[in-house]
Scaffold this motif. Structure first.
Motif, PDB file in Angstrom:
ATOM      1  N   ASP A 197      85.132  17.897 -77.788  1.00 42.25           N
ATOM      2  CA  ASP A 197      86.007  17.071 -78.616  1.00 42.25           C
ATOM      3  C   ASP A 197      86.930  16.238 -77.736  1.00 42.25           C
ATOM      4  N   ILE A 198      87.097  14.975 -78.110  1.00 46.51           N
ATOM      5  CA  ILE A 198      87.966  14.049 -77.393  1.00 46.51           C
ATOM      6  C   ILE A 198      89.010  13.559 -78.387  1.00 46.51           C
ATOM      7  N   THR A 199      90.270  13.816 -78.107  1.00 47.56           N
ATOM      8  CA  THR A 199      91.347  13.496 -79.040  1.00 47.56           C
ATOM      9  C   THR A 199      92.301  12.505 -78.403  1.00 47.56           C
ATOM     10  N   GLY A 200      92.488  11.352 -79.059  1.00 49.84           N
ATOM     11  CA  GLY A 200      93.363  10.308 -78.545  1.00 49.84           C
ATOM     12  C   GLY A 200      94.823  10.585 -78.824  1.00 49.84           C
ATOM     13  N   PRO A 201      95.713   9.686 -78.385  1.00 46.86           N
ATOM     14  CA  PRO A 201      97.166   9.913 -78.537  1.00 46.86           C
ATOM     15  C   PRO A 201      97.628   9.952 -79.989  1.00 46.86           C
ATOM     16  N   GLY A 249      96.075  11.521 -82.327  1.00 48.55           N
ATOM     17  CA  GLY A 249      95.577  12.752 -82.923  1.00 48.55           C
ATOM     18  C   GLY A 249      94.183  12.611 -83.507  1.00 48.55           C
ATOM     19  N   GLN A 250      93.634  11.398 -83.482  1.00 52.75           N
ATOM     20  CA  GLN A 250      92.288  11.181 -84.002  1.00 52.75           C
ATOM     21  C   GLN A 250      91.243  11.543 -82.948  1.00 52.75           C
ATOM     22  N   THR A 251      90.186  12.216 -83.384  1.00 53.65           N
ATOM     23  CA  THR A 251      89.106  12.539 -82.460  1.00 53.65           C
ATOM     24  C   THR A 251      88.131  11.364 -82.393  1.00 53.65           C
ATOM     25  N   LEU A 252      87.405  11.295 -81.293  1.00 49.09           N
ATOM     26  CA  LEU A 252      86.426  10.226 -81.134  1.00 49.09           C
ATOM     27  C   LEU A 252      85.311  10.360 -82.172  1.00 49.09           C
ATOM     28  N   SER A 253      84.894  11.586 -82.459  1.00 44.71           N
ATOM     29  CA  SER A 253      83.840  11.769 -83.462  1.00 44.71           C
ATOM     30  C   SER A 253      84.316  11.280 -84.828  1.00 44.71           C
ATOM     31  N   ALA A 254      85.598  11.522 -85.170  1.00 47.40           N
ATOM     32  CA  ALA A 254      86.130  11.042 -86.449  1.00 47.40           C
ATOM     33  C   ALA A 254      86.206   9.509 -86.463  1.00 47.40           C
ATOM     34  N   PHE A 255      86.554   8.922 -85.320  1.00 50.55           N
ATOM     35  CA  PHE A 255      86.600   7.453 -85.222  1.00 50.55           C
ATOM     36  C   PHE A 255      85.227   6.877 -85.512  1.00 50.55           C
ATOM     37  N   TRP A 256      84.194   7.465 -84.904  1.00 51.03           N
ATOM     38  CA  TRP A 256      82.841   6.962 -85.116  1.00 51.03           C
ATOM     39  C   TRP A 256      82.337   7.229 -86.537  1.00 51.03           C
ATOM     40  N   GLU A 257      82.746   8.345 -87.113  1.00 56.33           N
ATOM     41  CA  GLU A 257      82.374   8.625 -88.501  1.00 56.33           C
ATOM     42  C   GLU A 257      82.958   7.568 -89.436  1.00 56.33           C
ATOM     43  N   GLU A 258      84.179   7.145 -89.145  1.00 52.61           N
ATOM     44  CA  GLU A 258      84.877   6.199 -90.013  1.00 52.61           C
ATOM     45  C   GLU A 258      84.456   4.758 -89.759  1.00 52.61           C
ATOM     46  N   HIS A 259      84.252   4.410 -88.492  1.00 52.37           N
ATOM     47  CA  HIS A 259      84.040   3.002 -88.134  1.00 52.37           C
ATOM     48  C   HIS A 259      82.623   2.687 -87.653  1.00 52.37           C
ATOM     49  N   ARG A 260      81.710   3.666 -87.706  1.00 50.41           N
ATOM     50  CA  ARG A 260      80.355   3.540 -87.141  1.00 50.41           C
ATOM     51  C   ARG A 260      80.454   3.624 -85.610  1.00 50.41           C
ATOM     52  N   MET A 261      79.351   3.992 -85.015  1.00 53.61           N
ATOM     53  CA  MET A 261      79.329   4.155 -83.564  1.00 53.61           C
ATOM     54  C   MET A 261      79.467   2.781 -82.908  1.00 53.61           C
ATOM     55  N   GLN A 262      80.426   2.681 -82.008  1.00 50.39           N
ATOM     56  CA  GLN A 262      80.669   1.427 -81.311  1.00 50.39           C
ATOM     57  C   GLN A 262      81.488   1.694 -80.060  1.00 50.39           C
ATOM     58  N   ALA A 263      81.352   0.821 -79.089  1.00 54.69           N
ATOM     59  CA  ALA A 263      82.130   0.895 -77.854  1.00 54.69           C
ATOM     60  C   ALA A 263      82.033  -0.449 -77.164  1.00 54.69           C
ATOM     61  N   TYR A 264      83.132  -0.923 -76.643  1.00 57.21           N
ATOM     62  CA  TYR A 264      83.159  -2.210 -75.945  1.00 57.21           C
ATOM     63  C   TYR A 264      82.276  -2.147 -74.708  1.00 57.21           C
ATOM     64  N   SER A 317      84.083   1.586 -73.476  1.00 56.30           N
ATOM     65  CA  SER A 317      85.448   1.926 -73.902  1.00 56.30           C
ATOM     66  C   SER A 317      85.597   1.839 -75.412  1.00 56.30           C
ATOM     67  N   ILE A 318      86.516   2.659 -75.941  1.00 59.31           N
ATOM     68  CA  ILE A 318      86.755   2.704 -77.387  1.00 59.31           C
ATOM     69  C   ILE A 318      88.251   2.491 -77.635  1.00 59.31           C
ATOM     70  N   PRO A 319      88.615   1.561 -78.529  1.00 64.43           N
ATOM     71  CA  PRO A 319      90.043   1.350 -78.801  1.00 64.43           C
ATOM     72  C   PRO A 319      90.691   2.603 -79.373  1.00 64.43           C
ATOM     73  N   GLY A 320      91.915   2.868 -78.930  1.00 65.95           N
ATOM     74  CA  GLY A 320      92.626   4.060 -79.374  1.00 65.95           C
ATOM     75  C   GLY A 320      92.426   5.249 -78.462  1.00 65.95           C
ATOM     76  N   PHE A 321      91.621   5.075 -77.404  1.00 65.69           N
ATOM     77  CA  PHE A 321      91.361   6.164 -76.462  1.00 65.69           C
ATOM     78  C   PHE A 321      91.601   5.652 -75.041  1.00 65.69           C
ATOM     79  N   PRO A 322      92.873   5.578 -74.662  1.00 65.76           N
ATOM     80  CA  PRO A 322      93.212   5.007 -73.352  1.00 65.76           C
ATOM     81  C   PRO A 322      92.725   5.881 -72.198  1.00 65.76           C
ATOM     82  N   ASN A 323      92.467   5.223 -71.074  1.00 71.14           N
ATOM     83  CA  ASN A 323      92.088   5.915 -69.837  1.00 71.14           C
ATOM     84  C   ASN A 323      90.819   6.752 -69.991  1.00 71.14           C
ATOM     85  N   TYR A 324      89.997   6.379 -70.978  1.00 77.44           N
ATOM     86  CA  TYR A 324      88.759   7.115 -71.235  1.00 77.44           C
ATOM     87  C   TYR A 324      87.576   6.162 -71.149  1.00 77.44           C
TER      88      TYR A 324
END
Length: 490
Positions: A350-354, A356-371, A375-382
């Motif tokens: 599990d990867i949890t951003g500042p 409190g949202q987890t990366l898996s929850a981000f992808w569940e909500e917004h579909r799988m994506q990464a710049y 990189s994924i917005p909301g997950f700094p230094n990752y």
């Protein structure tokens, strides 16, 4: 203060590539944590009979560390493990790897601007930057079949092969006919009493120019420029057969002729027309990754090999029962059911951003994506090496080199600016995702026949998070993306 500047999760080729690039940039304060007791990742864990690359050896290696020691045009798994060991030793990485350590979870501490990473040992390690190099061919996927845990004989997944088991004279069942099964089935068929293959979806299989490298070829790889020539020819072949065929399907006439070549190969290899029909895919070549093997199809001509296409109803204590009421009694059950790939469940921790949202929850909500797949917005230094919309479908090494160059550019820039945080801007991520959606219509995956493929390329949202681009484009963009697409703060 953080324990380490950078923490790399995984000592497969992604982790090795990230470490080498960090060293080249003068960012040597890092630690690699690895769940296994050796390096090589996929090639450490996968040791089933017949395991080998399905991309020519000259392309399946780092461009900066080209081996002259491949024994064949398609190297066997043991040589990939040896190559990983060689890279680790040559680039002096071993002292910075901790083996037999799994990451349980990672949480970004917004006050200290560090990642707090929990290990299965109970320790907490802090690092400014976190690089997820755990890969996608990591978590074995078990079939969703009733009673899969009830079989009283020997059960093993191809990714965790038990070499203490002797299959000689045994009744063996194998579930799955994907890329792994294509390699396993011809290896074990000659030694078992009976091999029953349960197929849900047939795979397109093509001949493989897999030959021992003659002495002259090995000598040529040791002369100046020899390895470069071999690699360029190999790269051109790889690019032509997958990225250009699959990513540019609508404008590539060659891709539309591949089906005919596959059917011709089937006619040459399989004698029985009824059996041949069962082995013929009902989807276009490229909807799922094809297999390459010289004896897979002909193995079904053997008297001791049975192909079963009736759906499996359940697994019993003695074998496999199909929907038509037939039970196949077996001694050994082999699961060639692959991995969780395009799936949020494929994440190993599990990867949890500042926020409190987890990366898996981000992808569940917004579909799988990464710049740029990194990189994924909301997950700094990752940063992730195998993120969505990063892979074009050629050699994983091409992906690794592009992605690790991208992330090292970001980390080095953060250090130059003395920034505590580096995070992709939301507008940059949205622009990249929109570009992926805009270009994907030309991919093979959106042709009607692909709905019959049962391909792991498709995620639960029906997306295919593969980058609709060529390898040179991905490589160039990793070196030219605008650093202002990131926010450097602190």
């Amino acid at each position: 203060m953080a324990d380490y500047h950078t923490l790399i999760v995984g000592a497969g080729f992604s982790g090795i590539g990230a470490a080498v690039n960090l060293d080249k940039a003068g960012l040597a304060d890092y630690l690699i944590v690895e769940a296994g007791d050796g390096v090589g990742g996929t090639w450490f864990w996968n040791r089933y009979p017949g395991v080998a690359v399905d991309i020519p050896s000259f392309s399946y290696q780092f461009s900066f560390e080209q081996s002259p020691n491949w024994s064949r045009t398609y190297a066997p798994g043991r040589e990939l493990r040896a190559y990983a060991e060689h890279c680790v030793d040559k680039y002096r990485l071993r002292s910075r790897i901790r083996f037999n350590v799994e990451v349980s979870g990672a949480v970004f501490d917004g006050d200290e601007n560090v990642w707090r990473v929990e290990l299965n040992t109970g320790e907490i390690i802090t690092a400014r930057f976190l690089v997820n190099a755990s890969g996608v061919l990591t978590i074995p996927k078990l079939p969703d079949i009733d009673g899969v845990d009830s079989f009283s004989g020997v059960t093993m997944h191809t990714a965790r092969w038990d070499h203490t088991q002797d299959l000689t004279g045994k009744r063996v069942a194998i579930i799955g006919t994907g890329a792994t099964a294509v390699q396993v089935i011809p290896e074990i068929a000659p030694i078992v009493q009976q091999l029953t293959v349960f197929q849900r979806t047939p795979i397109w299989c093509f001949p493989k120019f897999d030959v021992p490298l003659p002495t002259a070829a090995r000598w040529a790889m040791r002369v100046p420029g020899g390895r470069t020539v071999h690699r360029l020819l190999s790269q051109a072949y790889v690019e032509f057969t997958f990225p250009l065929a699959a990513q540019y399907f609508t404008v590539n006439p060659f891709a539309k002729r591949a089906d005919a070549a596959g059917r011709a190969y089937l006619r040459r290899e399989v004698r029985d027309p009824v059996l041949r029909d069962k082995l013929t895919p009902r989807y276009a070549v490229g909807c799922k990754r094809p297999g390459f093997h010289n004896t897979y199809l002909s193995t079904f001509n053997r008297d001791n090999v049975t192909l079963v296409t009736e759906p499996i109803d359940k697994i019993t204590g003695s074998g496999v029962a199909t929907a038509d009421g037939t039970t196949y009694d077996v001694d050994v059950l082999i699961l060639a059911t692959g991995f969780k790939v395009m799936d949020v469940d494929a994440m190993t921790f599990d990867i949890t951003g500042p926020s409190g949202q987890t990366l898996s929850a981000f992808w569940e909500e917004h579909r799988m994506q990464a710049y740029e797949g990194v990189s994924i917005p909301g997950f700094p230094n990752y940063f992730t090496v195998m993120g969505p919309y990063g892979y074009v479908g050629s050699s994983y090494f091409a992906l690794i080199e592009a992605q690790t160059h991208h992330l090292v550019r970001c980390i080095a820039q953060a250090d130059r600016r003395a920034a505590h945080r580096v995070e992709v801007r939301q507008e940059a991520n949205d622009r990249y995702f929109a570009e992926m959606m805009r270009k994907r219509h030309r991919q093979i995956f959106w042709q009607d026949s692909c709905t019959n493929a049962n391909s792991y390329y498709f995620d639960r949202n029906g997306d295919v998070p593969l980058r609709p681009a060529s390898t040179p484009e991905a490589y160039w963009r990793s070196r030219s993306f605008d650093l202002d697409d990131y926010r450097f703060t602190g």
